[in-house]
Design an enzyme around this catalytic site. Structure first.
Site, PDB file in Angstrom:
ATOM      1  N   GLU A 153       0.805  -1.229   0.000  1.00 11.62           N
ATOM      2  CA  GLU A 153       0.000   0.000   0.000  1.00 11.62           C
ATOM      3  C   GLU A 153       0.837   1.278   0.000  1.00 11.62           C
ATOM      4  O   GLU A 153       0.640   2.168   0.827  1.00 11.62           O
ATOM      5  CB  GLU A 153      -0.986  -0.025   1.188  1.00 11.62           C
ATOM      6  CG  GLU A 153      -1.889  -1.256   1.144  1.00 11.62           C
ATOM      7  CD  GLU A 153      -2.914  -1.316   2.269  1.00 11.62           C
ATOM      8  OE1 GLU A 153      -2.862  -0.478   3.175  1.00 11.62           O
ATOM      9  OE2 GLU A 153      -3.779  -2.214   2.230  1.00 11.62           O
ATOM     10  N   GLU A 198      -5.816 -10.659  -2.273  1.00 10.35           N
ATOM     11  CA  GLU A 198      -6.681 -10.607  -1.077  1.00 10.35           C
ATOM     12  C   GLU A 198      -8.144 -10.460  -1.466  1.00 10.35           C
ATOM     13  O   GLU A 198      -8.883  -9.673  -0.861  1.00 10.35           O
ATOM     14  CB  GLU A 198      -6.295  -9.414  -0.181  1.00 10.35           C
ATOM     15  CG  GLU A 198      -4.828  -9.317   0.125  1.00 10.35           C
ATOM     16  CD  GLU A 198      -4.458  -8.132   1.021  1.00 10.35           C
ATOM     17  OE1 GLU A 198      -5.348  -7.460   1.564  1.00 10.35           O
ATOM     18  OE2 GLU A 198      -3.246  -7.884   1.176  1.00 10.35           O
TER      19      GLU A 198
HETATM   20  C1  XIL Z   1      -6.301  -7.108   7.497  1.00  9.67           C
HETATM   21  C2  XIL Z   1      -6.644  -8.387   8.205  1.00  9.67           C
HETATM   22  O1  XIL Z   1      -7.633  -9.080   7.479  1.00  9.67           O
HETATM   23  C3  XIL Z   1      -7.106  -8.108   9.588  1.00  9.67           C
HETATM   24  O2  XIL Z   1      -7.323  -9.315  10.288  1.00  9.67           O
HETATM   25  C4  XIL Z   1      -6.060  -7.252  10.299  1.00  9.67           C
HETATM   26  O3  XIL Z   1      -6.490  -6.925  11.527  1.00  9.67           O
HETATM   27  C5  XIL Z   1      -5.803  -5.991   9.525  1.00  9.67           C
HETATM   28  O4  XIL Z   1      -5.398  -6.340   8.238  1.00  9.67           O
HETATM   29  N1  XIL Z   1      -4.967  -4.886   3.178  1.00  9.67           N
HETATM   30  C6  XIL Z   1      -3.973  -5.756   3.553  1.00  9.67           C
HETATM   31  C7  XIL Z   1      -4.249  -6.782   4.570  1.00  9.67           C
HETATM   32  O5  XIL Z   1      -2.878  -5.772   2.964  1.00  9.67           O
HETATM   33  O6  XIL Z   1      -3.120  -7.063   5.352  1.00  9.67           O
HETATM   34  C8  XIL Z   1      -5.405  -6.366   5.449  1.00  9.67           C
HETATM   35  O7  XIL Z   1      -5.713  -7.445   6.302  1.00  9.67           O
HETATM   36  C9  XIL Z   1      -6.597  -5.970   4.621  1.00  9.67           C
HETATM   37  C10 XIL Z   1      -6.275  -4.793   3.750  1.00  9.67           C
END
Ligand code: XIL
Length: 354
Positions: free
Chosen positions: A160, A267
């Site tokens: 990010e 994701e």
């Molecule tokens: C999120 C997880 O799903 C949660 O359990 C945690 O508390 C916070 O992070 N972008 C990302 C992930 O790269 O690491 C994030 O995951 C969601 C958004």
């Protein structure tokens, strides 16, 4: 084991076929369906995120074992878990996830080394000399990526980095101390030093719905490569809202693949509750969700085979989703709370191409 060849009925078919009870419907308006395992349907690795505590869930583990060929730790390979307040590291949970992957013949994907959103106090307090900070930064990456060397097939090295409005890159402790571009170049170089074989990714979100952000992301990849960062792939998180317009995912994946690097849908989930209000009729959101899963599968399948690194779902069952933890009304994944495949799962499989 013949798990791979079994059709997952999950009890859902019987419900769908033979009665009109309220529980024949999954929250979100979907009816359970029968599907082949995701990982045998796809010609590329299919991933899911996991948390260490889920490895003790007797109903989730067989679902993961039958559906999935790659795991990403959901949060326990991030600084928030690894870096303790005194600056030392802990690895119990990620080690257990890595062992689970190995025991089940799955690939392990590392997530994530450097993220603007995670700044442990131990690093914040290292405010003396730049060299000391740079040493601690390198030491962290060497320790974490080095620990899973030989097992992790890839790493989200920087997560990010791009500003939401597409105007440049985010500021963070890392950029302030080590330079806006340089901290990223260093992170990739240290990760390469730690693990010569893992594919190293720049990972980001909203690349489908924000074309300007995507353009800046792609320019950043080029700038990093030019500056000597050993980037091997681009990750698109693909956290979508169910009313995203058709065509956006396809355009984004084509664009990203034009860089010639490996592509990871890293994701994916499709929120029913984060929709932007484009679809006024909320009952249409589950159909929108299915359509987006189908489009993502088709667009990813259409990339050159050598660039299809993996397709990761950010959870299998709705009840395990970070989005559902935020809003209990959401149902963003392919399986319902009970682990029964939803229409979205059949749509994802239907979108796959050989
Ligand atoms: C999120 C997880 O799903 C949660 O359990 C945690 O508390 C916070 O992070 N972008 C990302 C992930 O790269 O690491 C994030 O995951 C969601 C958004």
């Amino acid at each position: 084991m013949t798990l791979d060849r079994r059709i997952v009925l999950g009890g859902g078919l019987a419900l769908a076929a033979c009665d009109r009870r309220a529980d024949a419907q999954i929250p979100g308006g979907q009816t359970p369906v029968a599907i082949p395992p995701l990982r045998s349907a796809a010609a590329f690795p299919v991933g899911v995120c996991v948390q260490e505590e889920q490895l003790g869930d007797p109903s989730l583990v067989p679902l993961i074992a039958s559906q999935i060929s790659q795991v990403t730790p959901e949060w326990e390979m991030k600084m928030e878990y690894i870096v303790k307040d005194d600056g030392s590291f802990r690895f119990e949970a990620p080690d257990r996830i890595a062992a689970f992957a190995k025991a089940n013949g799955m690939r392990l994907f590392g997530h994530t080394l450097i993220w603007y959103a995670q700044v442990p106090g131990a690093f914040e307090r290292l405010d003396e000399k730049r060299a000391k900070f740079a040493d601690a930064y390198r030491n962290y990456i060497l320790a974490v990526a080095g620990r899973y060397r030989g097992q992790a097939v890839g790493w989200d090295v920087v997560n990010e980095a791009v500003a939401e409005d597409g105007n440049g890159w985010r500021d963070s402790l890392w950029s302030k101390k080590l330079g806006k571009l340089r901290h990223m170049v260093l992170a990739f170089q240290h990760a390469r030093e730690a693990d010569p074989d893992a594919v190293l990714f720049l990972n980001d979100y909203n690349l489908e719905n924000l074309p300007k952000k995507r353009a800046t992301f792609m320019k950043l990849v080029e700038a990093l490569l030019k500056a000597g960062a050993p980037i091997g792939g681009v990750g698109t998180q693909t956290h979508l809202a169910a009313d995203l317009a058709p065509g956006e995912i396809t355009r984004a994946l084509k664009d990203l693949a034009s860089l010639g690097l490996a592509v990871h849908v890293s994701e994916m989930d499709v929120s029913l509750t984060r929709s932007r209000g484009v679809l006024k009729d909320r009952n249409k959101l589950p159909a929108g969700q299915s359509r987006l899963y189908a489009e993502a599968a088709e667009a990813f399948s259409s990339l050159p085979a050598a660039q299809r690194f993996a397709f990761t779902h950010w959870g299998l069952r709705d009840k395990d989703s970070w989005l559902k933890r935020e809003n209990p009304a959401d149902a963003p994944l392919l399986f319902d709370d009970a682990g029964r495949p939803k229409a979205a799962a059949a749509a994802w499989i239907g979108g796959l191409r050989a």
